[in-house]
Design a protein around this motif. Structure first.
Motif, PDB file in Angstrom:
ATOM      1  N   GLU A 252       0.826  -1.285   0.205  1.00 31.24           N
ATOM      2  CA  GLU A 252      -0.050  -0.054  -0.114  1.00 31.24           C
ATOM      3  C   GLU A 252       0.868   1.410   0.023  1.00 31.24           C
ATOM      4  O   GLU A 252       0.512   2.281   0.587  1.00 31.24           O
ATOM      5  CB  GLU A 252      -0.856  -0.031   1.161  1.00 31.24           C
ATOM      6  CG  GLU A 252      -2.030  -1.133   1.057  1.00 31.24           C
ATOM      7  CD  GLU A 252      -2.934  -0.955   1.962  1.00 31.24           C
ATOM      8  OE1 GLU A 252      -2.801  -0.477   3.175  1.00 31.24           O
ATOM      9  OE2 GLU A 252      -4.023  -1.459   1.636  1.00 31.24           O
ATOM     10  N   ARG A 253       2.000   1.131  -0.746  1.00 32.36           N
ATOM     11  CA  ARG A 253       2.842   2.309  -0.934  1.00 32.36           C
ATOM     12  C   ARG A 253       3.719   2.196  -1.969  1.00 32.36           C
ATOM     13  O   ARG A 253       3.932   0.822  -2.461  1.00 32.36           O
ATOM     14  CB  ARG A 253       3.562   2.577   0.403  1.00 32.36           C
ATOM     15  CG  ARG A 253       4.791   1.342   0.706  1.00 32.36           C
ATOM     16  CD  ARG A 253       5.391   1.710   1.808  1.00 32.36           C
ATOM     17  NE  ARG A 253       6.531   0.772   1.715  1.00 32.36           N
ATOM     18  CZ  ARG A 253       7.347   0.423   2.784  1.00 32.36           C
ATOM     19  NH1 ARG A 253       7.195   0.832   3.917  1.00 32.36           N
ATOM     20  NH2 ARG A 253       8.501  -0.486   2.692  1.00 32.36           N
ATOM     21  N   GLN A 291      -1.031   6.858  -8.789  1.00 37.43           N
ATOM     22  CA  GLN A 291      -2.379   7.006  -7.992  1.00 37.43           C
ATOM     23  C   GLN A 291      -3.238   5.938  -8.375  1.00 37.43           C
ATOM     24  O   GLN A 291      -4.139   5.420  -7.642  1.00 37.43           O
ATOM     25  CB  GLN A 291      -2.907   8.447  -8.422  1.00 37.43           C
ATOM     26  CG  GLN A 291      -4.177   8.793  -7.378  1.00 37.43           C
ATOM     27  CD  GLN A 291      -5.411   8.270  -7.945  1.00 37.43           C
ATOM     28  OE1 GLN A 291      -5.582   8.220  -9.019  1.00 37.43           O
ATOM     29  NE2 GLN A 291      -6.394   8.118  -6.815  1.00 37.43           N
ATOM     30  N   THR A 294      -1.497   2.938  -5.788  1.00 39.61           N
ATOM     31  CA  THR A 294      -1.259   3.076  -4.466  1.00 39.61           C
ATOM     32  C   THR A 294      -1.900   4.385  -3.912  1.00 39.61           C
ATOM     33  O   THR A 294      -1.833   5.282  -4.722  1.00 39.61           O
ATOM     34  CB  THR A 294       0.263   2.990  -4.263  1.00 39.61           C
ATOM     35  OG1 THR A 294       0.526   3.057  -2.873  1.00 39.61           O
ATOM     36  CG2 THR A 294       1.071   4.032  -5.026  1.00 39.61           C
ATOM     37  N   HIS A 296      -0.322   5.954  -1.329  1.00 44.29           N
ATOM     38  CA  HIS A 296       1.040   6.608  -0.571  1.00 44.29           C
ATOM     39  C   HIS A 296       2.232   6.465  -1.433  1.00 44.29           C
ATOM     40  O   HIS A 296       2.536   5.315  -1.711  1.00 44.29           O
ATOM     41  CB  HIS A 296       0.985   5.703   0.545  1.00 44.29           C
ATOM     42  CG  HIS A 296       1.960   6.352   1.726  1.00 44.29           C
ATOM     43  ND1 HIS A 296       2.321   5.598   2.746  1.00 44.29           N
ATOM     44  CD2 HIS A 296       2.609   7.516   1.616  1.00 44.29           C
ATOM     45  CE1 HIS A 296       3.280   6.485   3.339  1.00 44.29           C
ATOM     46  NE2 HIS A 296       3.530   7.684   2.695  1.00 44.29           N
ATOM     47  N   LEU A 323      -2.630  12.145  -3.600  1.00 44.79           N
ATOM     48  CA  LEU A 323      -1.901  10.906  -3.063  1.00 44.79           C
ATOM     49  C   LEU A 323      -1.271  11.435  -1.790  1.00 44.79           C
ATOM     50  O   LEU A 323      -0.975  12.777  -1.439  1.00 44.79           O
ATOM     51  CB  LEU A 323      -0.509  10.624  -4.002  1.00 44.79           C
ATOM     52  CG  LEU A 323      -1.031   9.649  -5.128  1.00 44.79           C
ATOM     53  CD1 LEU A 323       0.012  10.054  -6.243  1.00 44.79           C
ATOM     54  CD2 LEU A 323      -0.731   8.124  -4.685  1.00 44.79           C
ATOM     55  N   ARG A 324      -1.111  10.447  -0.825  1.00 46.65           N
ATOM     56  CA  ARG A 324      -0.438  10.718   0.514  1.00 46.65           C
ATOM     57  C   ARG A 324       1.155  10.624   0.190  1.00 46.65           C
ATOM     58  O   ARG A 324       1.635   9.784  -0.336  1.00 46.65           O
ATOM     59  CB  ARG A 324      -0.779  10.005   1.775  1.00 46.65           C
ATOM     60  CG  ARG A 324      -0.226   9.996   3.203  1.00 46.65           C
ATOM     61  CD  ARG A 324      -0.802   9.203   4.038  1.00 46.65           C
ATOM     62  NE  ARG A 324       0.387   8.763   4.795  1.00 46.65           N
ATOM     63  CZ  ARG A 324       0.590   7.552   5.359  1.00 46.65           C
ATOM     64  NH1 ARG A 324       0.063   6.748   4.888  1.00 46.65           N
ATOM     65  NH2 ARG A 324       1.728   7.663   6.198  1.00 46.65           N
ATOM     66  N   SER A 326       5.125  11.101   1.623  1.00 44.58           N
ATOM     67  CA  SER A 326       6.189  11.192   2.484  1.00 44.58           C
ATOM     68  C   SER A 326       7.609  11.381   2.034  1.00 44.58           C
ATOM     69  O   SER A 326       7.600  10.963   0.938  1.00 44.58           O
ATOM     70  CB  SER A 326       6.046   9.864   3.459  1.00 44.58           C
ATOM     71  OG  SER A 326       4.627   9.530   3.877  1.00 44.58           O
ATOM     72  N   ASP A 357       5.854  13.151   6.628  1.00 43.56           N
ATOM     73  CA  ASP A 357       4.851  13.984   5.795  1.00 43.56           C
ATOM     74  C   ASP A 357       5.708  14.982   5.086  1.00 43.56           C
ATOM     75  O   ASP A 357       6.595  15.484   5.583  1.00 43.56           O
ATOM     76  CB  ASP A 357       3.568  14.391   6.582  1.00 43.56           C
ATOM     77  CG  ASP A 357       2.730  14.995   5.462  1.00 43.56           C
ATOM     78  OD1 ASP A 357       1.992  14.146   4.606  1.00 43.56           O
ATOM     79  OD2 ASP A 357       2.931  16.225   5.329  1.00 43.56           O
ATOM     80  N   THR A 397      -6.400  16.592   3.504  1.00 47.21           N
ATOM     81  CA  THR A 397      -5.343  16.701   3.743  1.00 47.21           C
ATOM     82  C   THR A 397      -4.773  18.335   3.686  1.00 47.21           C
ATOM     83  O   THR A 397      -4.099  18.931   4.411  1.00 47.21           O
ATOM     84  CB  THR A 397      -4.391  16.250   3.005  1.00 47.21           C
ATOM     85  OG1 THR A 397      -4.779  14.766   2.576  1.00 47.21           O
ATOM     86  CG2 THR A 397      -2.907  16.288   2.995  1.00 47.21           C
TER      87      THR A 397
END
Ligand SMILES: [Zn+2]
Length: 581
Positions: A252-253, A291, A294, A296, A323-324, A326, A357, A397
């Protein structure tokens, strides 16, 4: 006719909530979304979009379907047009219609590139000329077995490639169109990749569509990619995505790195979900592609200034696609490749685990560089944070980011919202203080006093025992000194504010505080003597013979005294050098 698997693939990739949400206001309700039905024109939220099933349904008029039927029913498109429309949005290229059952006209290109890939791989294994490539791989701790699993190859100089391809029945026009050979001005044709280590680039169906060639030894460019061809659009592919997509779903990333070698190193270390852009900055199409696979993305780029710029630029692109994001930070001076080599896969896993993040990381860096210490600094920090908020399309977000920036920059929410609405100026993604364009900081003893002062207690106290603001000659230094002592940094003018940031960014570097203190204090003790020296130097040319002798004698005494006071430092060069230099 569009192949079934492409239709399937496009449907899977489509963000049905985003697409329907463009024309119907949707609110989240559990794992689904609800809105007013656009088909029967209802006033209640009876219209459901169910992303898990990729479909919509109205509980009143019972209109239902997938993303394609939505376009057909809402906009009157026919089926192929709807598929193409959705495909365009998710960044999948559908070949132009070629008759009802005609073969894919690009088949010869796929064939040519696949044939070339096999031949290149064999060269890497067998050709004497590829010795440089094998040596290079060895130097980077990649075994031949690993290289073969990765499909790596070698493109020799000379005409061997062209002869071999012709011998295998490939026509020059096809090789040209596939970007494997280039036509020179005199009409002769030469292989594109000469004397290069080759990384094959695959499409999502795992077909080789292009190559990226790294030069061996001297030469430009360092990496050479295949040109755009009917089967290769580099902005719409990611290196290794064909393999990473499975790992991405599991983990999941996705981990985004800068280059092919980083990908190779991470996959060898057991990290599957790793991809790289293809030699350019991350494109919108590539972000959309990620996207689809995933939620993230972890950015794992170099931590130097260019690496950070690339990191945050990519971060903004990814945020635009909901997307998240990091950022993983590597130890100073390491890239993913060297880190795994030097410290093992565990160190890499740790860096990934410690990722923070993207906005938080930006704030950390700005804070470390002193941007938040002064009012003008906070203003400029804001200019660097606003683009990230603006890029963030996910409402939750975005709201969270607004809160964080308000806190960091000490700005009220209404003011920040006004800033966001105002037209964005020239976006700046440079996190360095940009001081050189404003003022050159003297590298003198005053700077070292200030750096010590900024170290906090006990050094601050020791500094204040010895000097006061008026002792500093360089006005911005004097202003910073006053600002720190009076705790009034907010009132600094722009140039002193930038000076403050530059000092914070510099820090003591490799020097220990007591070492620096010894240096500056010794220098201060010698100050009256040095003033006397300067005075003597002025007098000597005007003095009579006997006076001159006395002055020279006094000069000698002073020199000896200074040597005792500052045994470790050259006195004459002391103003330019750094402690211990
Ligand atoms: Zn309805």
């Amino acid at each position: 006719m569009i192949p079934d698997d492409v239709i399937e693939q496009v449907r899977d990739a489509a963000d049905i909530v985003g697409i329907i949400g463009e024309t119907v206001e949707l609110k989240r309700s559990g794992s689904d979304y609800r809105g007013r039905c656009p088909f029967h024109g209802g006033t209640h939220r009876n219209f459901a979009v169910i992303p898990k099933k990729g479909m919509f349904y109205c509980f009143v008029c019972h209109e239902a379907g997938d993303v394609y039927t939505f376009f057909m029913k809402r906009l009157g498109m026919d089926y192929p047009t709807a598929v193409r429309e959705v495909a365009r949005r998710v960044g999948i290229t559908i070949p132009e219609r070629s008759g009802p059952t005609g073969p894919d006209p690009r088949e010869p290109l796929f064939n040519a590139v696949a044939t070339a890939a096999d031949w290149y791989a064999r060269q890497l294994r067998e050709s004497p000329e590829a010795e440089s490539a094998r040596t290079y791989l060895e130097s980077r701790h990649v075994t031949m077995e690993q290289a073969q699993v990765g499909g790596l190859g070698f493109g020799p100089r000379g005409s061997g490639f062209l002869d071999a391809m012709k011998g295998l029945g490939l026509r020059e026009e096809v090789l040209l169109e596939a970007g494997l050979i280039v036509k020179r001005e005199d009409g002769s044709k030469v292989p594109r990749f000469r004397g290069r280590l080759l990384f094959p680039i695959h499409d999502l169906r795992s077909r080789v569509v292009a190559f990226s060639g790294r030069i061996l030894g001297e030469g430009e460019p360092k990496y050479l990619n295949s040109p755009e061809t009917p089967i290769f659009h580099k902005g719409q592919l990611l290196y290794n995505l064909h393999l990473a997509k499975h790992g991405m779903r599991k983990a999941e990333r996705a981990i985004l790195v800068e280059g092919q070698f980083d990908v190779l190193r991470l996959t060898l270390a057991g990290v599957e979900e790793v991809v790289a852009p293809l030699g350019t900055g991350l494109t919108d199409d590539q972000a959309a592609l990620l996207q689809r696979h995933t939620p993230h993305v972890i950015l794992l780029y170099d931590s130097d200034d260019p690496g950070l710029r690339a990191t945050f630029r990519a971060g903004d692109v990814l945020l635009r696609h909901k997307l998240r994001v990091s950022v993983a930070t590597l130890p100073e001076g390491e890239d993913p490749d060297t880190l795994v080599q030097n410290k093992g896969a565990a160190a890499l896993e740790q860096a990934i685990k410690d990722s923070v993040d993207v906005l938080e990381r930006k704030i950390q860096i700005l804070n470390r560089k002193g941007f938040f210490g002064t009012l003008p600094g906070r203003r400029r920090a804001l200019d660097r944070l606003l683009p990230t908020i603006r890029a963030t399309t996910d409402p939750v977000t975005r709201d969270f980011y607004i809160t964080q920036v308000c806190e960091a920059a000490k700005i009220g929410r209404p003011a920040l919202l006004r800033e966001l609405e105002s037209s964005p100026g020239a976006a700046t993604d440079d996190l360095s203080p940009e001081l050189s364009t404003v003022v050159q900081l003297p590298q003198n003893i005053e700077k070292w006093w200030l750096l010590l002062l900024l170290e906090g207690d006990p050094w601050r106290g020791k500094v204040l025992e010895r000097i006061k603001a008026a002792d500093l000659q360089f006005p911005p230094y004097r202003a910073v000194f006053t600002g720190v002592v009076a705790n009034s940094l907010d009132e600094l003018e722009p140039v002193p504010a930038r000076t403050y940031e530059a000092l914070r960014a510099t820090g003591l570097g490799p020097f220990l505080a007591d070492e620096v203190f010894e240096y500056v204090a010794g220098n201060l003790d010698g100050e009256p003597l040095k003033a006397e020296l300067r005075e003597i130097d002025r007098k000597i040319p005007l003095a009579t013979g006997q006076e001159q002798e006395q002055l020279v004698e006094r000069k000698r005494e002073i020199w000896n005294e200074l040597r005792v006071k500052q045994p470790r430092y050259k006195i004459t060069g002391g103003r330019k050098g750094a402690p211990g230099s």
